[in-house]
Design an enzyme around this catalytic site. Sequence first.
Site, PDB file in Angstrom:
ATOM      1  N   MET A   1      -7.829  -8.574 -20.116  1.00 59.63           N
ATOM      2  CA  MET A   1      -7.124  -7.297 -19.994  1.00 59.63           C
ATOM      3  C   MET A   1      -7.335  -6.608 -18.643  1.00 59.63           C
ATOM      4  O   MET A   1      -6.796  -5.527 -18.428  1.00 59.63           O
ATOM      5  CB  MET A   1      -7.523  -6.367 -21.130  1.00 59.63           C
ATOM      6  CG  MET A   1      -8.994  -6.060 -21.221  1.00 59.63           C
ATOM      7  SD  MET A   1      -9.314  -5.083 -22.708  1.00 59.63           S
ATOM      8  CE  MET A   1     -11.089  -5.200 -22.792  1.00 59.63           C
TER       9      MET A   1
ATOM     10  N   HIS B   1       0.073 -10.745 -28.642  1.00 57.28           N
ATOM     11  CA  HIS B   1      -0.767 -11.902 -29.000  1.00 57.28           C
ATOM     12  C   HIS B   1      -1.327 -11.684 -30.396  1.00 57.28           C
ATOM     13  O   HIS B   1      -2.111 -10.759 -30.630  1.00 57.28           O
ATOM     14  CB  HIS B   1      -1.916 -12.035 -27.984  1.00 57.28           C
ATOM     15  CG  HIS B   1      -2.847 -13.175 -28.255  1.00 57.28           C
ATOM     16  ND1 HIS B   1      -4.187 -13.131 -27.986  1.00 57.28           N
ATOM     17  CD2 HIS B   1      -2.636 -14.407 -28.773  1.00 57.28           C
ATOM     18  CE1 HIS B   1      -4.766 -14.274 -28.310  1.00 57.28           C
ATOM     19  NE2 HIS B   1      -3.842 -15.064 -28.805  1.00 57.28           N
TER      20      HIS B   1
ATOM     21  N   GLU C   1       0.215  -5.633 -24.923  1.00 54.98           N
ATOM     22  CA  GLU C   1      -0.062  -5.199 -23.547  1.00 54.98           C
ATOM     23  C   GLU C   1       1.236  -4.841 -22.832  1.00 54.98           C
ATOM     24  O   GLU C   1       2.228  -5.558 -22.949  1.00 54.98           O
ATOM     25  CB  GLU C   1      -0.767  -6.349 -22.808  1.00 54.98           C
ATOM     26  CG  GLU C   1      -1.349  -5.993 -21.458  1.00 54.98           C
ATOM     27  CD  GLU C   1      -2.264  -7.112 -20.945  1.00 54.98           C
ATOM     28  OE1 GLU C   1      -3.422  -7.198 -21.392  1.00 54.98           O
ATOM     29  OE2 GLU C   1      -1.809  -7.913 -20.109  1.00 54.98           O
TER      30      GLU C   1
ATOM     31  N   HIS D   1      -3.685 -22.470 -22.583  1.00 59.61           N
ATOM     32  CA  HIS D   1      -3.189 -21.374 -23.430  1.00 59.61           C
ATOM     33  C   HIS D   1      -3.693 -20.003 -23.013  1.00 59.61           C
ATOM     34  O   HIS D   1      -3.265 -18.995 -23.559  1.00 59.61           O
ATOM     35  CB  HIS D   1      -3.529 -21.624 -24.888  1.00 59.61           C
ATOM     36  CG  HIS D   1      -4.888 -21.121 -25.323  1.00 59.61           C
ATOM     37  ND1 HIS D   1      -6.059 -21.495 -24.710  1.00 59.61           N
ATOM     38  CD2 HIS D   1      -5.252 -20.283 -26.326  1.00 59.61           C
ATOM     39  CE1 HIS D   1      -7.080 -20.923 -25.319  1.00 59.61           C
ATOM     40  NE2 HIS D   1      -6.631 -20.181 -26.291  1.00 59.61           N
TER      41      HIS D   1
END
Lengths: 141, 487
Positions: free
Chosen positions: B387, B241, B213, B410
Amino acid sequence: MTREKIEILEHTADLAIRINAVDAKELFELGATAVYQLIGEPVRAAGESRVYSFSLQANSQEELLHDWLAEALYWFQVRQIVFERYEFEVLRPTHVKVKAEGWKIDVEKSIIHIEIKAVTYHNLHIKPNEEGLTATVIFDV
Amino acid sequence: MTGQVWNGPLEKIDEYRYVIPANYKAGMRVPGLIYASAELIEQIKNDQAPEQVANVATLPGIVKYSMAMPDIHWGYGFCIGGVAATDPEQGGVISPGGVGYDINCGVRVLRTNLEAKDIRGSMEKLIRFLFNSVPSGVGKGGKYKFGKSESRQLLSQGVKWVVSQGLGVDRDIECCEAQGSIEGADPDAVSNRAYERGWDQCGTLGSGNHFMEVQEVVEIFDPVAAEIFGLRVGQVTVMIHSGSRGLGYQVCDDAIGDLRNAPGNYGISLPDRQLVCAPVNSPEGKTYLGAMRAAANFAWGNRQILTHLAREALVEFFGQSPDDLGLELIYDVAHNIAKMESHDVDGQKKLLCVHRKGATRAFPAGHPELPERYRSVGQPVIIPGDMGRASYILVGSPKAMSESFGSTCHGAGRVLSRGAAIRAAAGRNIAAELAQEGIIAISRDRQGLAEEQPAAYKDVSQVVDAVVGAGLAMKVAKLKPMGVIKG
């Protein structure tokens, strides 16, 4: 009411299925088919089918089903092989020995929806009922 | 299978702590402790995750609490968002289910010298360029394929080996948890099938919730820590990620199979087969630890190669040198891992096996395991959101060290099943909806974006507010997505 042979169930993070089979042989065959259906729409590559032999042993029928589905997953994801016909030489609750006829996937033409990380043991059950066997399996995706 | 509301006992301790008493179910050795706000705890009770917190409390040698963070949701065996520390001297166990299939799934963030306002107009081209430069999606192999000998070095040394191959700089090693290479990895404990599943996947994002991202820093909460992390408002960051791909999945699956008989052999009674475990100091426990560490190193190597690919792509796209672009790694954290760590328990230093499954290490200022550059403020803690909304960079706190074995949340945590998310997206174009918000999102197929749509997740800001409210971390910066590639 007729039950679907393979049902997709809800699970927050993962995918779960219920398999309704008349016997263990159908349960194992449907299980492999379910793995393929969950992953996507494999297209057969040119070439003849081949017969693959393997044998699995476990402590229980549930564990054996887990190992069987993990085997189908491995052959699909790593070797790009789909099995479609089976000759079970042994099919006991803790042991399966099989000759499986499989074909190679055309990776470029196949549609792959998801990556299954693994077959889990969580809430893994096989239960007998009036119509045969019902198994519940959760896949980590 | 969702929708089974959990009706067990929860005692509210304060605004952000709820306890499941140890007498809730037979076999619990310690209470459960869930960190959440009043609003989040109602969501958490919508599935059986709290029952899994109670199940984990039955593991031999567990210390203090079976804990869960506000992003908790139902997993398999352990909930996702769980923290459990066991004491090997008290028969403490290690459980592959307490790490998860995606061993060392984790996240890293890079800073840049780019200004968001300068690149907004070219985001679509940039994201398309990244999408074509970084392998992503189901079954995608990577540019780098390692044979057995190279793979063994990767599994032993992680980021250090990848950097030695010219795919990174020394700072990348320093700015990873465990310097991107956990000691005690045993490549011989990794099966041939695991090597087969991973040999061409190092340097691939994978599918599901993995992403790369491009983000804008929109808010700074702690100017001192932000300056040390190299962050300022308006700056562009890149977040990655991913985890250990097929190699890690197979290591976990192998271990769960190999440990099937261990509970019986060691007299351990388990409420769920997926919690299968062995004493940390047993031969079975040591074998799993060695294999799990090797898979963790693979994951760090994976994120390092993804970083290299991103750097190459950005350098080419902008026509600037890496130094001019300032593509420096801020930090890399693991959020699915078990590590041997020293913690205070009742005034005594103990070496514990800390399982973090969907939880992030959050060590405070002064901790000796932190790189010198961050020791004055604490460890950067990277919390990816969905997102559409935001991600956060936090910093570790002393309270996390004393209370949650140096751990915090997390991410956002799912609230919709994948099926429900797809149904909710019927007739909609998620990419177009995100574009309306100024976010460019690309995936290999539309289903991927539907499954990962913002509504499928809790609001990460609520999750972060809960851990900050509980004192498990402090906010440093808020990042807003500008463009994302999904697997």
